[in-house]
Scaffold this motif. Sequence first.
Motif, mmCIF file in Angstrom:
data_model
loop_
_atom_site.group_PDB
_atom_site.id
_atom_site.type_symbol
_atom_site.label_atom_id
_atom_site.label_comp_id
_atom_site.label_asym_id
_atom_site.label_seq_id
_atom_site.Cartn_x
_atom_site.Cartn_y
_atom_site.Cartn_z
ATOM 1 N N SER A 19 1.128 8.089 -4.022
ATOM 2 C CA SER A 19 1.049 6.574 -4.620
ATOM 3 C C SER A 19 0.363 5.640 -3.303
ATOM 4 O O SER A 19 0.771 6.106 -2.258
ATOM 5 C CB SER A 19 2.097 6.235 -5.189
ATOM 6 O OG SER A 19 3.035 5.965 -4.313
ATOM 7 N N GLY A 20 0.251 4.402 -3.654
ATOM 8 C CA GLY A 20 -0.269 3.465 -2.839
ATOM 9 C C GLY A 20 1.237 3.051 -1.906
ATOM 10 O O GLY A 20 1.411 2.922 -0.592
ATOM 11 N N THR A 21 2.213 3.122 -2.549
ATOM 12 C CA THR A 21 3.706 2.731 -2.325
ATOM 13 C C THR A 21 4.033 3.860 -0.908
ATOM 14 O O THR A 21 4.326 3.287 0.204
ATOM 15 C CB THR A 21 4.711 2.896 -3.136
ATOM 16 O OG1 THR A 21 4.425 1.453 -4.157
ATOM 17 C CG2 THR A 21 6.216 2.688 -2.686
ATOM 18 N N TYR A 54 0.859 -7.570 -1.597
ATOM 19 C CA TYR A 54 1.772 -6.437 -2.011
ATOM 20 C C TYR A 54 1.248 -5.169 -1.474
ATOM 21 O O TYR A 54 0.144 -4.889 -1.510
ATOM 22 C CB TYR A 54 1.505 -6.531 -3.374
ATOM 23 C CG TYR A 54 2.331 -5.472 -4.268
ATOM 24 C CD1 TYR A 54 3.657 -5.721 -4.335
ATOM 25 C CD2 TYR A 54 1.741 -4.339 -4.925
ATOM 26 C CE1 TYR A 54 4.568 -4.429 -5.011
ATOM 27 C CE2 TYR A 54 2.432 -3.283 -5.346
ATOM 28 C CZ TYR A 54 3.901 -3.642 -5.456
ATOM 29 O OH TYR A 54 4.759 -2.383 -6.054
ATOM 30 N N HIS A 55 2.369 -4.536 -1.040
ATOM 31 C CA HIS A 55 1.855 -3.086 -0.266
ATOM 32 C C HIS A 55 2.827 -2.221 -1.178
ATOM 33 O O HIS A 55 3.489 -1.121 -0.396
ATOM 34 C CB HIS A 55 2.256 -3.095 1.342
ATOM 35 C CG HIS A 55 1.393 -4.363 1.965
ATOM 36 N ND1 HIS A 55 0.187 -4.372 1.989
ATOM 37 C CD2 HIS A 55 2.154 -5.593 2.462
ATOM 38 C CE1 HIS A 55 -0.178 -5.426 2.848
ATOM 39 N NE2 HIS A 55 0.920 -5.991 2.970
ATOM 40 N N GLY A 56 2.932 -2.188 -2.302
ATOM 41 C CA GLY A 56 3.920 -1.295 -3.055
ATOM 42 C C GLY A 56 5.308 -1.841 -2.924
ATOM 43 O O GLY A 56 5.657 -2.773 -2.381
ATOM 44 N N GLU A 113 -3.771 -6.940 3.434
ATOM 45 C CA GLU A 113 -4.498 -6.486 2.431
ATOM 46 C C GLU A 113 -5.949 -7.645 2.996
ATOM 47 O O GLU A 113 -5.964 -8.766 2.842
ATOM 48 C CB GLU A 113 -4.253 -7.132 1.146
ATOM 49 C CG GLU A 113 -3.031 -6.434 0.542
ATOM 50 C CD GLU A 113 -3.043 -7.017 -0.848
ATOM 51 O OE1 GLU A 113 -3.843 -6.762 -1.946
ATOM 52 O OE2 GLU A 113 -2.145 -7.692 -1.102
ATOM 53 N N ASN A 127 -3.175 -9.266 -4.725
ATOM 54 C CA ASN A 127 -2.082 -9.281 -5.566
ATOM 55 C C ASN A 127 -1.336 -10.809 -5.587
ATOM 56 O O ASN A 127 -0.068 -10.935 -5.964
ATOM 57 C CB ASN A 127 -1.138 -8.393 -4.842
ATOM 58 C CG ASN A 127 -1.694 -6.815 -5.173
ATOM 59 O OD1 ASN A 127 -1.487 -6.561 -6.270
ATOM 60 N ND2 ASN A 127 -1.934 -6.161 -4.077
ATOM 61 N N ASP A 137 -4.115 -2.233 4.608
ATOM 62 C CA ASP A 137 -3.816 -1.878 3.208
ATOM 63 C C ASP A 137 -4.822 -2.101 2.208
ATOM 64 O O ASP A 137 -5.347 -2.941 1.674
ATOM 65 C CB ASP A 137 -2.733 -2.561 2.745
ATOM 66 C CG ASP A 137 -2.410 -2.022 1.261
ATOM 67 O OD1 ASP A 137 -2.965 -1.201 0.628
ATOM 68 O OD2 ASP A 137 -1.075 -2.302 0.753
ATOM 69 N N VAL A 193 -5.768 -0.224 -0.407
ATOM 70 C CA VAL A 193 -5.404 0.678 -1.787
ATOM 71 C C VAL A 193 -6.038 -0.041 -2.820
ATOM 72 O O VAL A 193 -6.817 0.745 -3.698
ATOM 73 C CB VAL A 193 -3.992 0.280 -2.017
ATOM 74 C CG1 VAL A 193 -3.669 0.847 -3.330
ATOM 75 C CG2 VAL A 193 -2.992 1.153 -1.085
ATOM 76 N N LYS A 208 -5.266 4.016 -5.550
ATOM 77 C CA LYS A 208 -6.084 3.718 -6.607
ATOM 78 C C LYS A 208 -7.524 4.543 -6.859
ATOM 79 O O LYS A 208 -7.328 5.658 -7.271
ATOM 80 C CB LYS A 208 -6.326 2.186 -6.750
ATOM 81 C CG LYS A 208 -4.941 1.438 -6.665
ATOM 82 C CD LYS A 208 -4.715 -0.006 -6.999
ATOM 83 C CE LYS A 208 -3.393 -0.354 -7.458
ATOM 84 N NZ LYS A 208 -2.834 -1.380 -6.417
HETATM 85 C C1 LIG Z 1 -1.270 -1.100 -5.851
HETATM 86 C C2 LIG Z 1 -1.171 -1.540 -4.437
HETATM 87 C C3 LIG Z 1 -0.174 -0.732 -3.744
HETATM 88 C C4 LIG Z 1 0.871 0.165 -4.315
HETATM 89 O O1 LIG Z 1 0.162 1.161 -4.824
HETATM 90 P P1 LIG Z 1 1.093 2.081 -5.868
HETATM 91 O O2 LIG Z 1 0.123 3.383 -6.265
HETATM 92 O O3 LIG Z 1 1.068 1.067 -7.291
HETATM 93 O O4 LIG Z 1 2.312 2.432 -5.459
HETATM 94 C C5 LIG Z 1 -0.129 -1.255 -2.449
HETATM 95 N N1 LIG Z 1 -1.080 -2.058 -1.795
HETATM 96 C C6 LIG Z 1 -1.738 -2.673 -2.441
HETATM 97 C C7 LIG Z 1 -2.803 -3.709 -1.785
HETATM 98 C C8 LIG Z 1 -2.059 -2.487 -3.779
HETATM 99 O O5 LIG Z 1 -2.790 -3.114 -4.699
#
Ligand SMILES: *Cc1c(COP(=O)(O)O)cnc(C)c1O
Length: 430
Positions: A116-118, A144-146, A206, A211, A239, A241, A267
């Motif tokens: 996962s991104g987290t 947001y970074h998870g 980001e 987010n 980040d 993601v 993602k």
């Molecule tokens: C969605 C997201 C995450 C977390 O990813 P998950 O797969 O939901 O854990 C981390 N950073 C950013 C920038 C995101 O948009």
Amino acid sequence: MKIAQSEKMFEQAAKVIPGGVNSPVRACRSVGCTPLFIERAEGATLYDVDGNSYVDFVCSWGPMILGHSHPQVVAAIRAAAGGGTSFGAPTPAEITLAEMVVEAVPSVEKVRFVNSGTEATMSAIRLARGVTGRKKVVKFDGCYHGHADSFLIKAGSGLLTLGIPGSPGVPEDIVKNTISLPYNDVNAVTQALDDEGHDVACVIIEPVAGNMGCVLPAPGFLAELRRLTAERGVLLIFDEVITGFRLAYGGAQELFGISPDLTCLGKIIGGGLPVGAYGGKAEIMDSIAPDGPVYQAGTLSGNPLAMAAGIATLRQLQQPGFYQELNDRATRCAERLREVAKRCGLPVQINGIGSMMTLFFCSDPVTDFTSAMRADTGLYAKHYRNMLSQGIYLAPSQFEVAFISAAHTPHDLEKLEKMTEWSFKNLADK
Ligand SMILES: *Cc1c(COP(=O)(O)O)cnc(C)c1O
């Protein structure tokens, strides 16, 4: 629009799942709606359990850049599943996807897959702390970074939507090692690094915020971050993601020409299956176990189904002109929505880049967390309900991004524009 089945299922779900959902924003509380239970999706269309259909601009919060049930992606997952779903041992597909990522993302020489991104961001800051021997992490308000402990401080996404500034369960000892600064504020970064630079392991950002709604980096901001961190031996983590394989094949770093030390992905690289990844310079990545002492592991990491979905997705994205065409269509759509807002006399800011866009209900430009917070969330909720009633599925929060996918037809985008005009007129009348 009848949603009796969704309502029934939501009640049923709430008995066994907290809030009835497995991720908070899905509960649709900030827009005052019952979440729709989805039966299936194809291309840009979602079908709910009551038989309603919607043009989908959430795209699973980013991954579905090709749209849903893309034939090649589905075929790849089916083929992989037939050969076994997990071995906990290396597979050829991991090499293929790793090679594709390394080739695509300019700063990445080696990459580790997670689920996962987290997991990607959590592991990346552990690595940054491990190689620098420093404790503190600099992040930005509204990013947001998870949901790892270190990041739940003035974070975006669901925390912002639900008005949660931090989170119980995150110990004070962890909070004090996270410094959260205003996005796009070079002076704040300079000051923080001057004061505490010797103690800062990394700056994570980001490169285009997604987010707190879509917020663009001010011209030169990312370059300044690169300069300030490099001067002080602080690692810069992008980040990506959301932005990885979204804004360009090489992500935001390709688009802006900035080379971070580490990059987090998720993602899109999983093609709709659970995947994350973190990568960067070989000399840093070589500190991860078993080559180095920084530990990180995963039972299902590099899962064959997820790798297959990722490879099939990236192959589609490699087609010549893919990003040019997608970004052009999305940018023109954003432009037409700006004209719609003007015609209706509504105070609306439309932030967008490539196939990411957010429509903020406010009269001043949105450049950071503070300006995003000026948006009228009540008006967004009404707009959301208007749009849903006309078969347009937007994110159930003012502070999220609308994604355009390759599966959105000109007709889908026209529908978005027409219904937005209808909704804006309706809102302006009230
Ligand atoms: C969605 C997201 C995450 C977390 O990813 P998950 O797969 O939901 O854990 C981390 N950073 C950013 C920038 C995101 O948009």
